[in-house]
Scaffold this active site. Structure first.
Site, PDB file in Angstrom:
ATOM      1  N   GLU A 144     -17.622 -24.722   2.000  1.00 54.77           N
ATOM      2  CA  GLU A 144     -17.898 -25.341   3.291  1.00 54.77           C
ATOM      3  C   GLU A 144     -19.404 -25.463   3.526  1.00 54.77           C
ATOM      4  OE1 GLU A 144     -16.549 -23.245   6.789  1.00 54.77           O
ATOM      5  OE2 GLU A 144     -16.068 -25.124   7.779  1.00 54.77           O
TER       6      GLU A 144
ATOM      7  N   GLU B  34     -13.752 -23.644  14.918  1.00 56.58           N
ATOM      8  CA  GLU B  34     -14.503 -22.381  14.961  1.00 56.58           C
ATOM      9  C   GLU B  34     -14.443 -21.695  16.322  1.00 56.58           C
ATOM     10  OE1 GLU B  34     -15.116 -20.788  12.556  1.00 56.58           O
ATOM     11  OE2 GLU B  34     -15.150 -22.278  10.977  1.00 56.58           O
TER      12      GLU B  34
ATOM     13  N   ALA C 124     -16.659 -14.641   6.000  1.00 54.97           N
ATOM     14  CA  ALA C 124     -15.394 -14.957   5.335  1.00 54.97           C
ATOM     15  C   ALA C 124     -15.136 -16.449   5.437  1.00 54.97           C
ATOM     16  CB  ALA C 124     -14.243 -14.181   5.981  1.00 54.97           C
ATOM     17  N   MET C 125     -14.162 -16.923   4.659  1.00 54.75           N
ATOM     18  CA  MET C 125     -13.813 -18.346   4.648  1.00 54.75           C
ATOM     19  C   MET C 125     -12.309 -18.505   4.584  1.00 54.75           C
ATOM     20  SD  MET C 125     -14.963 -21.422   4.740  1.00 54.75           S
ATOM     21  CE  MET C 125     -13.819 -22.795   4.860  1.00 54.75           C
ATOM     22  N   GLU C 126     -11.835 -19.413   5.422  1.00 52.41           N
ATOM     23  CA  GLU C 126     -10.396 -19.526   5.675  1.00 52.41           C
ATOM     24  C   GLU C 126      -9.654 -20.390   4.661  1.00 52.41           C
ATOM     25  OE1 GLU C 126     -12.866 -20.901   7.612  1.00 52.41           O
ATOM     26  OE2 GLU C 126     -12.294 -22.879   8.346  1.00 52.41           O
ATOM     27  N   ASN C 127      -9.966 -20.331   3.373  1.00 55.73           N
ATOM     28  CA  ASN C 127      -9.225 -21.131   2.399  1.00 55.73           C
ATOM     29  C   ASN C 127      -7.731 -20.846   2.552  1.00 55.73           C
ATOM     30  OD1 ASN C 127     -11.866 -21.627   1.185  1.00 55.73           O
ATOM     31  ND2 ASN C 127     -11.650 -19.551   0.390  1.00 55.73           N
TER      32      ASN C 127
ATOM     33  N   HIS D   2      -9.672 -13.804  12.739  1.00 51.68           N
ATOM     34  CA  HIS D   2     -10.354 -15.095  12.876  1.00 51.68           C
ATOM     35  C   HIS D   2      -9.904 -16.038  11.749  1.00 51.68           C
ATOM     36  CE1 HIS D   2     -14.300 -17.471  13.455  1.00 51.68           C
ATOM     37  NE2 HIS D   2     -13.795 -17.947  12.338  1.00 51.68           N
ATOM     38  N   GLU D   3      -9.952 -15.551  10.517  1.00 52.07           N
ATOM     39  CA  GLU D   3      -9.575 -16.408   9.382  1.00 52.07           C
ATOM     40  C   GLU D   3      -8.096 -16.769   9.445  1.00 52.07           C
ATOM     41  OE1 GLU D   3     -12.083 -17.540   7.982  1.00 52.07           O
ATOM     42  OE2 GLU D   3     -13.465 -16.013   8.700  1.00 52.07           O
TER      43      GLU D   3
END
Ligand SMILES: [Zn+2]
Length: 865
Positions: free
Chosen positions: A131, A331, A275-278, A308-309
């Site tokens: 991202e 977001e 973190a990243m929501e893949n 959150h993710e």
């Protein structure tokens, strides 16, 4: 690189022309363990349609070498078709097949396919992070959120590894030293959400299930991974507990079954963000695997990020913004949901206190920069997009959603979310799509929702709310009004629009036991510059009036003079943690705005921090007190302030309950403020084991905090730091040792830290951070002053030549923020004036640093009195 900075106009055009049926991507990463191999082979086959046969378009790709390009069976010459950023596609058919074979680069900056070698055991680990627009570093694609497609990933990796991706594993076959993993086709998702994680990761497994309304059972396999060498510290059970609580909560509230099959959570090294929501394959920074004792605040923060993710699986992954203008759509929502779910579904009951005190501080800071923007932003290109992962998009947006829940009601809010998922599943949306459903479910109508959005989402800036209390001769309230102010504290900035606020006002009185307790509360709609609260006339005059009690709206809280006098003597006596946190936050904003002398803020910390029960609030007080001392107090007061803070830290450290979180927080703060030979002697004693504080375990992370403090004071030799690194030869140990070496107060240490970042593009992201953190020390202003001129000379070169992640770290990390003097402000202004055509994203970062510097000078003037 022409074409690297994809614009909104280009993306819109391409979305109008193309639709993607599916990707098949094969990555061969068998070369990864070989340190001399810098690339891997990436093969993309993408099937897509073109609405205007004969038209031309392009695919995105950032690769050192392209081997083959085949469009509809025709081989194209890579040298002609590929310009370093784009693959030109001419004469498209109605239905097309593009095949691109490229050598893509392993990354050291956390963007694309990052490669990391564990110093503990020499094992190699890979993971992707994309991202907003870095998937094109790993495979050829159409890199924009609204060209969603299903993906089929195949990865060939060393046979002893595990590989994770968005889809579940379908099969794997071994061929010699290599194993090829095939993953099930994904649902339609955006490029930035695809992911691959590969390496000899340690894995823990669990599962979650739930009966659905139609009688079927939803089964979700869960996995949590980290590097092998971190496995002894990996508390997967606690991670799964929060994960299951979240899945229960979101299924109950969203009424839309989790759409992505399985749920992996991978903790990965040198990760650039939290973190990243893949979808189905969330990546986290591995600082969330705790090697040493941390406070409850760290567990709370991790749970918040997990939730959150998870909220993103629906808001962001299932329904995705059309373009980065509406990044907030996902977001703000996920940020709000992280705290909301935490409070409702987990043991972490301080979620809203932390949100009010810490998360919102980020928003207030960002929203007062000259570069602030409405929550719905104007994002021209992907460089703009990269900078918009900011305090406005996340924390202000989440605050505004909190205000929306107060305005529209909780039930209306969740019913709106449910309809939004049903209507837009696997699609892309803009702001109006959300407002449309909320207008219906809230019963407020379309006009009211549009007005609300105009006031809150489409304007920038923060309002201040101040109580105005009038009492009669007997000390009874005759009127309480709330004044709304849109005046920015910097006279150069434009005044801000006033907004409608739904707020609560609390009246606090001193009780016989000395505590300050709320004795009356009234809710009201604040509109315009002055609003009178009804229902309080005749109440006795309170000791403290707290506007925005319960933190319903987004504003700067101000006090009347009597309330401020109460706080000076009794802030710590406020019994309710949220009210106390709001008060601390308000005092910090007063300090930043130059309305409360910084030394008075320090006096509040010195007097009341020792009584603060909320560990998260206490840790933010420590950070803010240190910041106030470094840049907000009159320089003539610095020595006195530093002595007082160090004394306070040692006193509270000795007084804290043995083994408590508070004791650890005070120990870290003592290390950060240590002052004078006796303090440093104690730090040395704690390291050597010759001094002890009952209950305080001097574990590895704390040891590094002590070493960094000693190094900055010139009391640690290179040999000592090397010896400590031998003792802790880990990823995190390497970063801490680098920071400690850079912190030493010598011209050579500063030159080495500067050169490591400025003269080489080989330094990995985490080490850039360690060097800049060590370089800037408040006690070393004279040593670092000569770098101001060099910084401004290098800015444009660094921006042009480095990846955006590293460039951002350079701009922020080396800005001379500690040189709080006119000359530095003038040098900054001269650069801005002399570089009107510099990249807008670079100018934005420098303007924000400049604004912090100007604010520090105003605060120092206020502190001088
Ligand atoms: Zn997010």
């Amino acid at each position: 690189m022409p074409g690297k900075n994809l614009s909104r106009d280009e993306a819109q055009q391409r979305a109008g022309l193309l639709s993607v049926d599916g990707y098949e991507i094969h990555l061969d990463v068998t070369s990864a363990p070989d340190a001399t191999a810098s690339t891997f082979v990436s093969t993309t086959t993408v099937r897509f349609r073109c609405a205007e046969p004969g038209a031309a378009s392009f695919a995105d790709l950032l690769a050192p070498r392209v081997r083959e390009v085949t469009l509809n069976g025709r081989a194209l010459d890579p040298a002609a078709a590929y310009d370093g950023a784009r693959v030109a596609l001419a004469d498209l058919a109605a239905e097309n097949v593009l095949v691109v074979v490229a050598d893509c680069a392993y990354s050291r900056t956390g963007e694309g396919l990052h490669r990391f070698v564990d110093p503990v055991d020499g094992e190699t680990y890979l993971y992707t992070h994309y991202e907003p627009a870095e998937a094109r570093r790993v495979y050829a694609n159409f890199e924009q959120p609204d060209l969603k497609a299903p993906y089929r990933f195949t990865v060939t990796a060393p046979a002893g590894w595990d590989v994770y991706s968005n889809g579940a594993e379908e099969s794997s076959t071994v061929d010699g030293d290599a194993r090829t993993w095939r993953f099930l086709e994904t649902k339609p998702i955006s490029t930035y959400l695809t992911a691959v994680v590969a390496g000899p990761y340690h894995v823990a497994r669990d599962h979650w299930s739930r009966e659905l309304p139609d009688g079927s059972t939803l089964e979700i396999p869960l996995a949590a991974t980290c590097r092998k060498s971190l496995a002894p510290y990996f508390d997967a059970e606690e991670i799964f507990t929060v994960t299951k609580q979240g899945l229960d909560f979101f299924h109950e509230e969203f009424q839309y079954p989790y759409p992505f099959g399985k749920y992996d959570q991978c903790f990965v090294p040198e990760y650039n963000i939290g973190a990243m929501e893949n979808p189905g394959c969330v990546t986290f920074k591995e600082d969330f695997v705790f090697r040493s004792k941390v406070t409850e605040a760290a567990y709370e923060a991790r749970a918040n990020v997990i939730l959150h993710e998870m909220a993103h699986m629906w808001f962001g992954d299932l329904v995705t913004m059309k373009w980065w203008d509406d990044l907030w759509l996902k977001e703000s929502f996920a940020d709000f949901m992280g705290s909301f779910a935490q409070q409702e579904a987990t043991k972490y009951q301080a979620a809203w206190v932390t949100f009010a005190n810490q998360r919102k501080a980020w928003a207030y800071r960002q929203d007062q920069y000259p570069t602030t923007h409405p929550i719905t932003a104007d994002i021209r290109d992907v460089e703009d997009a990269k900078l918009n992962f900011d305090g406005i998009t996340y924390a202000k947006g989440a605050s505004v959603l909190k205000q929306l829940v107060a305005y529209a009601g909780r039930d209306a809010f969740f019913e709106g979310a449910r309809r939004y998922f049903q209507q837009h599943a696997f699609g892309n949306t803009v702001l109006g799509d959300l407002l449309e459903v909320l207008a219906v479910t809230s019963g407020r109508g379309e006009q009211a929702m549009r007005d609300w959005a105009a006031a809150w989402l489409q304007t920038a800036g923060v309002n201040a709310l101040t109580p105005e209390l009038t009492c009669d001769a007997e000390g009874r309230i005759t009127e309480l009004a709330v004044l709304q102010d849109g005046t920015p504290d910097d006279s150069a900035a434009a005044p801000r629009d006033l907004r409608p606020h739904r707020i609560a006002v609390g009246l606090y009185s001193r009780e016989s036991d000395g505590a300050l307790r709320r004795t009356a509360r009234v809710e009201l709609d604040v509109t315009g510059a002055r609003t009178v609260a009804t229902g309080l006339a005749g109440q006795p005059r309170p000791a403290l009036v707290l506007v925005n009690d319960d933190d319903l709206t987004y504003c700067k809280i101000r006090f009347d003079a009597d309330s401020l006098a109460t706080l000076r003597t009794s802030l710590g006596a406020i019994e309710e943690p949220l009210a106390r946190a709001l008060t601390w936050s308000a005092c910090w904003n007063l300090t930043r705005d130059g309305l409360l002398p910084a030394r008075d803020y320090l006096a509040l910390v010195l007097r009341f921090a020792g009584q603060e029960s909320d560990i998260g609030v206490l840790q933010s007080l420590h950070t803010q007190a240190k910041g106030a001392l470094e840049v907000f107090v009159d320089p003539a007061y610095r020595a006195e302030g530093a002595r007082l803070l160090a004394e306070c830290a040692l006193r509270e450290l000795r007084a804290a309950n043995p083994g408590s979180d508070h004791q650890l927080a005070w120990a870290r703060f003592f290390a950060a403020t240590a002052h004078g030979a006796e303090d440093f002697g104690l730090l040395e004693g704690l390291l050597a084991g010759t001094a002890r504080i009952d209950g305080l375990e001097v574990d590895q992370d704390l040891r590094w905090s002590l070493w960094i403090a000693l190094a900055a004071a010139g009391r640690a030799t290179v040999a000592e730091l090397d010896a400590e690194l031998k003792r802790d030869n880990t990823a995190s140990g390497g970063q801490k040792a680098t920071q400690a070496l850079a912190a030493r107060p010598t011209a050579e240490a500063k030159a080495a830290a500067w050169s490591a970042v400025a003269d080489s593009d080989q330094l990995p992201n985490a080490m850039v951070g360690a060097q800049t953190a060590g370089f800037a020390q408040a006690g070393q202003r004279e040593l670092t002053a000569p770098y101001t001129a060099r910084y401004f000379e290098l800015l444009e070169t660094i921006w042009a030549e480095r990846s955006i992640e590293i460039a951002i770290r350079f701009v922020g990390g080396f800005f001379p923020r500690l040189q709080t003097d006119r000359a530095t402000l003038e040098a900054t202004d001269a650069w801005l004036a002399g570089h009107p055509a510099a990249a807008p994203a670079l100018r934005r970062l420098v303007l924000e640093c400049r604004d912090e510097l100007a604010r520090a000078l105003r605060a120092q003037a206020a502190d001088r009195g």
